[in-house]
Every structure is written in structure tokens, then in C-alpha cells.
Design a protein around this motif. Structure first.
Motif, PDB file in Angstrom:
ATOM      1  N   ARG A 240       0.930  -1.379   0.055  1.00 14.90           N
ATOM      2  CA  ARG A 240      -0.057  -0.132  -0.115  1.00 14.90           C
ATOM      3  C   ARG A 240       0.768   1.140   0.247  1.00 14.90           C
ATOM      4  NH1 ARG A 240      -4.612   1.500   4.223  1.00 14.90           N
ATOM      5  NH2 ARG A 240      -6.164   0.338   2.813  1.00 14.90           N
ATOM      6  N   LYS A 665     -20.740   9.666  -3.604  1.00 19.02           N
ATOM      7  CA  LYS A 665     -19.524   9.113  -3.079  1.00 19.02           C
ATOM      8  C   LYS A 665     -18.912  10.127  -2.172  1.00 19.02           C
ATOM      9  CE  LYS A 665     -18.563   5.586  -6.606  1.00 19.02           C
ATOM     10  NZ  LYS A 665     -17.754   5.252  -7.774  1.00 19.02           N
ATOM     11  N   THR A 708     -14.674  11.141  -2.693  1.00 26.57           N
ATOM     12  CA  THR A 708     -14.170  10.087  -3.520  1.00 26.57           C
ATOM     13  C   THR A 708     -14.064  10.417  -4.791  1.00 26.57           C
ATOM     14  OG1 THR A 708     -14.339   8.567  -1.584  1.00 26.57           O
ATOM     15  CG2 THR A 708     -13.753   7.813  -3.915  1.00 26.57           C
ATOM     16  N   ASN A 710     -12.048   8.944  -7.518  1.00 24.45           N
ATOM     17  CA  ASN A 710     -11.893   7.543  -7.862  1.00 24.45           C
ATOM     18  C   ASN A 710     -11.245   6.517  -6.886  1.00 24.45           C
ATOM     19  OD1 ASN A 710      -8.983   7.945  -8.308  1.00 24.45           O
ATOM     20  ND2 ASN A 710      -9.350   9.168 -10.186  1.00 24.45           N
ATOM     21  N   LYS A 711     -11.006   5.435  -7.340  1.00 25.48           N
ATOM     22  CA  LYS A 711     -10.474   4.618  -6.393  1.00 25.48           C
ATOM     23  C   LYS A 711      -9.180   4.974  -5.803  1.00 25.48           C
ATOM     24  CE  LYS A 711      -8.335   1.321  -9.759  1.00 25.48           C
ATOM     25  NZ  LYS A 711      -8.382  -0.167 -10.068  1.00 25.48           N
ATOM     26  N   TYR A 712      -8.509   5.973  -6.678  1.00 23.43           N
ATOM     27  CA  TYR A 712      -7.027   6.402  -5.976  1.00 23.43           C
ATOM     28  C   TYR A 712      -7.026   7.488  -5.143  1.00 23.43           C
ATOM     29  CZ  TYR A 712      -5.647   2.828  -9.358  1.00 23.43           C
ATOM     30  OH  TYR A 712      -5.469   1.651  -9.912  1.00 23.43           O
ATOM     31  N   THR A 714      -8.902  11.068  -3.174  1.00 21.99           N
ATOM     32  CA  THR A 714     -10.088  11.567  -2.122  1.00 21.99           C
ATOM     33  C   THR A 714     -10.039  12.948  -2.075  1.00 21.99           C
ATOM     34  OG1 THR A 714     -10.228   9.389  -1.095  1.00 21.99           O
ATOM     35  CG2 THR A 714     -11.050  11.425  -0.021  1.00 21.99           C
ATOM     36  N   ASN A 761      -4.513   6.825  -2.472  1.00 19.46           N
ATOM     37  CA  ASN A 761      -4.366   5.487  -1.783  1.00 19.46           C
ATOM     38  C   ASN A 761      -4.400   4.505  -3.022  1.00 19.46           C
ATOM     39  OD1 ASN A 761      -4.412   3.605   0.075  1.00 19.46           O
ATOM     40  ND2 ASN A 761      -6.566   3.461  -0.223  1.00 19.46           N
ATOM     41  N   TRP A 762      -3.208   3.608  -2.793  1.00 20.62           N
ATOM     42  CA  TRP A 762      -3.081   2.751  -3.927  1.00 20.62           C
ATOM     43  C   TRP A 762      -2.688   1.395  -3.101  1.00 20.62           C
ATOM     44  CZ3 TRP A 762       1.281  -0.631  -5.103  1.00 20.62           C
ATOM     45  CH2 TRP A 762       1.254  -1.252  -6.194  1.00 20.62           C
ATOM     46  N   ASN A 763      -3.452   0.279  -3.510  1.00 15.96           N
ATOM     47  CA  ASN A 763      -3.352  -0.854  -2.860  1.00 15.96           C
ATOM     48  C   ASN A 763      -3.125  -2.206  -3.755  1.00 15.96           C
ATOM     49  OD1 ASN A 763      -4.204   0.189  -0.263  1.00 15.96           O
ATOM     50  ND2 ASN A 763      -6.233   0.277  -0.995  1.00 15.96           N
TER      51      ASN A 763
END
Length: 765
Positions: A240, A665, A708, A710-712, A714, A761-763
Motif C-alpha cells: 500500500r 461518493k 471520493t 476515484n479509487k485512488y 479523495t 491511496n493505492w493498494n
């Protein structure tokens, strides 16, 4: 001792790794709530076996299981469900993410502070408040103070001379509050809890607050209660990377990325695999000051007591964490380092010179934790900590005529104060039966200090053994008696410190908690050995100080008023009473009235009531209530009993709201607290009769939005201190401390600020 402890831990770790490599089949996975939050503290078991495990803060788990077809049983405290799994021999199995039907707020929150192990808040004997990771993130804080500022019972004071803040909890000053970082005491150079704002907020997972004396478990300073700042551990992902950048104005002052305003940057990397985990992070917090004097201002203008300004501050923070864990054994080491500079620039003197002071703090916290579950009845916990703290004062004189800068030679203007502290605490948890568990323990503390203003190089050694038990004599009744025995190398410590807590389940939705505790606070090294004499100060330590002691009583009634599908309401009514003896305060030196020293005064008391409500309805979470706190009037011990009430009272009204907008979101966070005026009584040289004086009331409100992208990514934005509080009225006519003055106003904040931040945030699973 450190080498012996490290050798033992390495030996135990080697044994456990060897055991783990003998063909044990492990089942790993992650559990989420219905609203996508990690489901922490759930109990897991393999049906028809004795194998038990718990989900961690990230909802991940690891449990031993026999090869073949098994059933994984998941108990949330609200419901239970089973999941069939097929496992090959000698091959670990990774499950896909499991989602339970409950939302995060419907689960019984898990706490660890003061407990034998992770325990649901409902089952805990102590009354524990918890500030979750979600709430912290939505507040967009840059330090711990911004989180606690709207929590009831908390109040902060600011020393603008030194550029630091102090915390007050339930009517008691910061020196009576124990600050813990993952259960390890946070060392400060004085009775101010300035270290509270020297913690990297980006590493904080949650904050647990226990009100009332916790001296049996945590020793000195824990009279008012404990604030345990719990940092992030394993992430539940193999890899992460997170980063955060936030810009904030200071009032209406701001310069992009640097200079005026508040600027915060962070990056951290996490990794874990096969039980091993590692983390490293770095942050930089820069505050450009507020209302700073112009560079052409004179020393008389800058020194005007009615002129209020906030000093620039720059922090560099780094942290690392490495550990190994499996079902029965867990060990990890963490180091936190902070470098902080506070700049105080004076005005131009008549001889065209300028004096500038720089306060530099270097703090290194080390901690080593080990937990070993030998079987389902016996476990061992060991904690080691070492802190090195240095505070350097550098004073320079710039001469405009010669364009040269030189060091000044006045008393205390060039100084390095050094403080260090070592801790070892070991506890054994043994379950005698389903109705009786015991926890004996030992704790060793060593504190040392040196510096120009400290007499010699004093060292204090403190040795303690303690024991507590958790007893269930009847269904619905849980007792927690405890006692701590103390031996100290310097001061006269109380021989024994007892406590007794009880929790009574009046019915399935109504819990009563009662508690008594004997608290104590050891005199700090600075109070015993600190001497400071210059043109403005005449302060002397007192090596004959005795420990502060207290008798404290508290009670709380928790009612799960409503629990229906999509709707939940809980209410807690609490009260407390604290009576202090040998309280340490500043006073006149007996042999010289011009010298200030520290003395033990006879009595002090605090008392109060609070009503705390939590409401959850679909996407809305609301925490609201009030508190009413009374502080003892010292004059009632003199000849003014009939003229002065025993307590002066201050009301508080608070509310914290989070609303999640699912379609967008995003979420909205509103934090509100109104603090009433703070009355007290004083005598003055012009009026021998008690006078009622007050520090004015104020209302603090933060309104923040979180989206949010996108998924990366915020985004967060909003307004802090919505009502633009800067100074509080003050009718006092007496000095309140070494760096404060009576009358005028009390500085509280630099005003309304606007916030804009971006988090990455990258997982990788």
C-alpha cells in the motif's frame, strides 16, 4: 536489561517461526461491513475445533484449520454466520473478501485501553470513548488538538511565549492526564503536554479515552484519565502507498505551498507477506504564523501585552514499523521521530538590533511490543519503550549597523535541556475459569534529565508490581479489583494504589458502571530540579515535593435505547468526583518572597456530569450531548467559605454529525461545541474580598466535505473555526502562570481557516 529483554524476544520469535514452519495450514482473509468498513474485533472459529482468532483493525485474520472441508464461523456480537471452505494439506488458503450484513455502526466497537485484550466496548468494565479512523479522516486534522477540540470535557490553553499548547480533561490540567502512544507513555519536558501535537496525525488509527484514574494499570499522571493514541498497523494488503497534501489558511492569511498558512504533506508505504509487515512514513507540517509583527516593528510594539500573534512552526516527522505475527505470537517494533522549530522574532531595539529566539525540539520514541498466546487460558504481553527528548534554545542578535549576527550571552538564552525515559512493562493474563481472570504485572521506569537550568543530572527510578482480576460472581455482574505497589528512588510514593470497578447489566439494553480509584502523580524531574533565574524569571525547583494523590469516584449508565433495522440510539449518563491531596502548584519560596517555587497545597476537587448520545440512521451518524463541570474554589479553605461557592461550574454543549451521500461518493462532517464561561474567584491587592472573574464563552464549529474522486483519489475541503474565534474575554486580575498575564484576553485560535486537501491511496492484494 534491554539486551536481556531483546535476547528473550528474539529467542521466542525463533521458536514461533520454527513452529509455524512445521506444516501448519493457515486460512487468511479480510472481512468488511455492509458499508465497506473493516470489520474489526470479530471472533472467528473453525467449527468442531478449538481454533479461535480475531480480525485486526483492517478486518484481516489468520486462523489455523485442518485440511479438508471446514466451516469458518464468524461472530460479530450481533449475529453469527458460517462459511464453508475447502483446504488442501500444507497449503495456506487466501479467501476472497467476506462481507457481513451489519454496517460498521451496528457492530459493538472494540477497545484495548486498560483491557486484558481487545474487547467490545459494551463488555468493558471501564467507560471508554473511541474516536474512529473514519471520524479522524473526515475532520482533516493536522494535529491531535484539532480532533479533541470538539470532544466534551476537553479544553486547550496556549502559551504563545513558547509556542506550545496544553490540554485539560474533565476539569484537570494536562499534568494529570496520561498520554499514551500505543500504550507507551509520551514523555514531555514539563507539565505541559506539548508532545500531544508532536505526533504524526497521518499515522493515527484511532484514539481511545478512558476517564478517571488509571494509576493501577498505567502508573503516575493518570489521575484525570488516559488518552491512548493508537497508530496504524497492518493494512490487510500486500502493498500500500498513501500520500496526502493539505493546504489551509491561518485566518485570512495564506501563501501557496509555503509561508503563511498551514501546509501539510505526507507519504507512507506499507508491506506485508506471510506474517511479516513493514511500514515507513514521512510528513512535513509547516505553519507560517499569524498576525506576525512587521519586520520594522519596534521592541515596544512587539512586547505590548495587548498585541497577540502566533509564532511560525515547522515540523518534520518520520516513522517506521516492522513486525511479525501469527495466530499465537505477535512482535513489532516502531520508531517515531520529530524535529520541530518554533521561531520567535523580536522587534527592533533603539540601538537598531533585533533578538530572535529559536526553540528546537528533537524527539525519538522507540517501542517494542510482544504478545504470546500460549493457550486459550494463558497469554503474556511485554512492552519496552525508550524516549530521547532534547529541547534547544538558540538566541541570536542581529545588528543592522554592522549586518552581523551573533549569539547572545544572557541567562538561559543558549540552552539544551535533555530528557530520556525507559520503560519495561510485562503482564500475564490467566483465565482461571469462565468467571475469574487475573492479570499480574511488573513495570520499571527510569527517567533522566540534564541541562543548564537543571541541577546536576538527576535520575528517577520507579519500580512497581500490580495485579487485577476480572470476576463474574453473578450473571450480569462483572468486578475489576486492582492494586499497584510502588517503590521510587527519589520521592515518597504511596505504598499501594487500589481501585475497584464494576459493571452491572441491569438488562440486555441497560448497563451500569461504577468505579473507585486511588490516583497519584509523581513530581516531574523539572518540578524537582529546575532552576531558572534571569531578568524576568525567578523560578526554583523543590526537591522535597510529595506525590499528588486523589480519591476518585465515577458512575455511568448506558442505555441502548433503540436498536432497529437502520436505526440505532444509545445514551450514556455519567458523573464523576475527584478529591486531590498534596496538589503541586506554584507558590512563593518561604525564604525569599521574590522567588517562585513549587509547593504541595492541601486540597483540590473537580466534579461533573455528562450526557452523551449516539444516533445512527441509515447514512446519518450523530453524536450529541452536554456536560457540566465544576472546579474547586481554593478560597473556600480560607476565611471565605460563606462568600465563595465550593465549585464554579462551566457548561458544554456538543454535537458531531456525519452524513454520507452515497450517490456522490462523499460525506459531510459537522463538529460543534459551545463552551460556557469559566468562572473563578480571586483576591487582589486593591480588594481584600473575593472577586468573581470569568474567562468568556465561545463556540467552535468545523464544517468539512469529503469526496471520493476515484479509487485512488479523495478530496476534502471545508471551514474550521466557522465562527472565527480568536481571543476569549478575561476579567482576571492575577497572573495565571510563568508566561501568562491576567486581564485583557486569552488567546485561543488564529481565527477561521479554509481547508483544501487531496489524498492518494493505492493498494495491491
Amino acid at each position: 536489561m534491554k539486551k536481556q529483554l531483546l535476547s528473550i524476544l528474539i529467542f521466542v520469535l525463533s521458536i514461533k517461526i520454527a513452529v509455524a514452519q512445521t506444516g501448519t495450514v493457515n486460512l487468511r482473509g479480510k472481512i468488511l461491513t455492509a458499508d465497506g468498513q473493516p470489520a474489526w474485533g470479530l471472533t472467528l472459529s473453525i467449527k468442531n475445533s478449538k481454533n479461535v482468532a480475531y480480525t485486526d483493525r483492517e478486518g484481516t485474520f489468520r486462523i489455523s484449520a485442518p485440511a479438508g472441508n471446514s466451516v469458518l464461523v464468524i461472530k460479530s456480537g450481533v449475529s453469527s454466520q458460517g462459511k464453508e471452505v475447502a483446504i488442501n494439506a500444507n497449503a495456506d488458503k487466501e479467501l476472497e473478501e467476506i462481507t457481513i450484513k451489519e454496517k460498521s455502526y451496528e457492530l459493538n466497537e472494540v477497545v484495548v485501553t486498560g483491557q486484558y485484550g481487545p474487547q467490545s466496548m459494551k463488555d468493558a468494565v471501564y467507560k471508554v470513548r473511541s474516536i474512529s479512523a473514519e471520524k479522524i479522516k473526515l475532520r482533516a486534522p493536522t494535529n491531535i488538538q484539532q480532533i479533541l477540540n470538539t470532544e466534551f470535557g476537553f479544553r486547550f490553553t496556549n502559551d504563545l511565549t513558547l509556542g506550545v499548547s496544553n490540554v485539560e480533561m474533565m476539569g484537570m490540567s494536562g499534568r494529570n492526564v496520561k498520554i499514551l502512544l500505543d500504550g507507551v507513555p509520551l514523555v514531555d519536558r514539563s507539565d505541559l503536554k506539548e508532545g500531544l501535537n508532536q505526533i504524526d496525525i497521518n499515522t493515527v488509527e484511532r484514539i481511545e479515552i478512558v476517564e478517571g484514574p488509571m494509576s493501577v494499570v498505567y502508573g503516575t499522571d493518570a489521575l484525570a484519565g488516559v488518552i491512548n493514541i493508537i497508530t496504524k498497523g497492518k493494512t490487510g494488503y500486500k502493498f500500500r502507498v498513501t500520500a496526502r497534501m493539505q493546504e489551509e489558511t491561518a485566518g485570512d492569511e495564506y501563501e501557496a505551498l509555503d509561508g503563511l498558512g498551514s501546509h501539510n504533506k505526507n507519504i507512507s508505504v506499507n508491506w506485508q507477506n506471510n506474517g511479516w509487515s513493514a511500514m515507513a512514513g514521512f510528513s512535513n507540517n509547516t505553519f507560517g504564523g499569524w498576525n506576525l509583527p512587521d519586520k520594522t516593528a519596534t521592541s515596544a510594539e512587539v512586547g505590548n501585552p495587548n498585541y497577540i500573534f502566533w509564532k511560525p512552526k515547522d515540523q518534520y516527522l518520520g516513522n517506521v514499523r516492522v513486525g511479525y505475527g501469527n495466530n499465537k505470537f505477535n512482535i513489532w517494533y516502531r520508531a517515531d521521530y520529530v524535529n520541530e522549530d518554533i521561531i520567535s522574532r523580536g522587534g527592533i531595539n533603539p540601538n537598531y538590533t533585533v533578538v530572535t529566539q529559536k526553540y528546537t525540539t528533537d524527539r525519538l520514541n522507540n517501542q517494542l511490543h510482544a504478545d504470546w498466546t500460549l493457550n486459550n487460558k494463558l497469554s503474556i504481553t511485554m512492552v519496552g519503550g525508550y524516549t530521547d527528548l532534547r529541547r534547544k534554545t538558540t538566541t541570536t542578535l542581529y545588528d543592522f549597523a554592522t549586518a552581523k549576527e551573533s549569539l547572545t550571552t544572557g541567562a538561559g538564552e543558549q540552552d539544551i535541556a535533555k530528557f530520556n525515559a525507559a520503560l519495561f512493562r510485562g503482564t500475564l493474563q490467566y483465565k482461571l475459569s469462565n468467571k475469574v481472570s487475573v492479570q499480574p504485572g511488573v513495570e520499571i521506569n527510569r527517567e533522566g534529565a540534564s541541562g543548564q537550568r537543571i541541577k546536576g543530572s538527576p535520575v528517577i527510578n520507579d519500580y512497581a508490581v500490580f495485579a487485577s482480576a476480572e470476576i463474574i460472581p453473578l450473571s450480569g455482574l462483572k468486578l475489576r479489583p486492582g492494586v499497584r505497589f510502588i517503590n521510587n528512588s527519589v520521592y515518597d510514593a504511596p505504598v499501594a494504589v487500589p481501585s475497584l470497578n464494576a459493571m452491572i447489566n441491569l438488562d440486555s439494553d441497560l448497563d451500569l458502571r461504577l468505579g473507585y480509584g486511588r490516583g497519584f502523580r509523581a513530581p516531574a524531574l523539572r518540578e524537582l530540579y529546575f532552576d531558572f533565574f534571569d531578568a524576568s524569571h525567578s523560578i526554583m525547583g523543590n526537591e522535597n515535593l510529595k506525590a499528588e494523590k486523589s480519591n476518585s469516584f465515577d458512575a455511568s449508565l448506558t442505555w441502548n435505547a433503540i436498536r432497529r433495522e437502520g436505526f440505532q440510539l444509545n445514551s450514556t449518563l455519567s458523573g464523576f468526583y475527584n478529591s486531590f491531596f498534596d496538589r503541586i502548584e506554584y507558590g512563593q519560596y518561604a525564604d525569599d518572597a521574590s522567588v517562585t517555587t513549587l509547593i504541595n497545597v492541601s486540597r483540590y476537587k473537580t466534579t461533573g456530569l455528562s450526557l452523551d448520545n449516539t444516533l445512527n440512521y441509515k447514512n446519518l451518524q450523530v453524536n450529541f450531548g452536554l456536560s457540566y463541570i465544576g472546579r474547586f474554589n481554593q478560597l473556600t479553605e480560607d476565611e471565605f467559605q460563606e462568600q465563595v461557592p465550593e465549585f464554579s461550574w462551566t457548561p458544554e454543549f456538543f454535537g458531531n454529525l456525519i452524513y454520507t451521500v452515497t450517490k456522490l461518493k462523499g460525506s459531510v462532517s459537522l463538529a460543534f461545541k459551545h463552551t460556557g464561561s469559566r468562572p473563578s474567584y480571586q483576591l487582589s491587592s486593591t480588594n481584600p474580598q473575593p472577586q468573581l472573574v470569568k474567562i468568556g464563552s465561545f463556540t467552535w464549529t468545523d464544517l468539512l466535505f469529503n469526496k471520493t474522486i476515484n479509487k485512488y483519489l479523495t478530496l476534502n475541503a471545508g471551514v474550521k473555526n466557522l465562527f472565527d474565534v480568536t481571543q476569549l474575554t478575561n476579567t482576571s486580575v492575577a497572573s495565571g502562570g510563568a508566561h501568562s498575564s491576567g486581564g485583557g484576553t486569552v488567546p485561543y485560535s488564529y481565527g477561521r481557516s479554509y481547508v483544501l486537501g487531496l489524498a492518494f491511496n493505492w493498494n495491491k492484494l
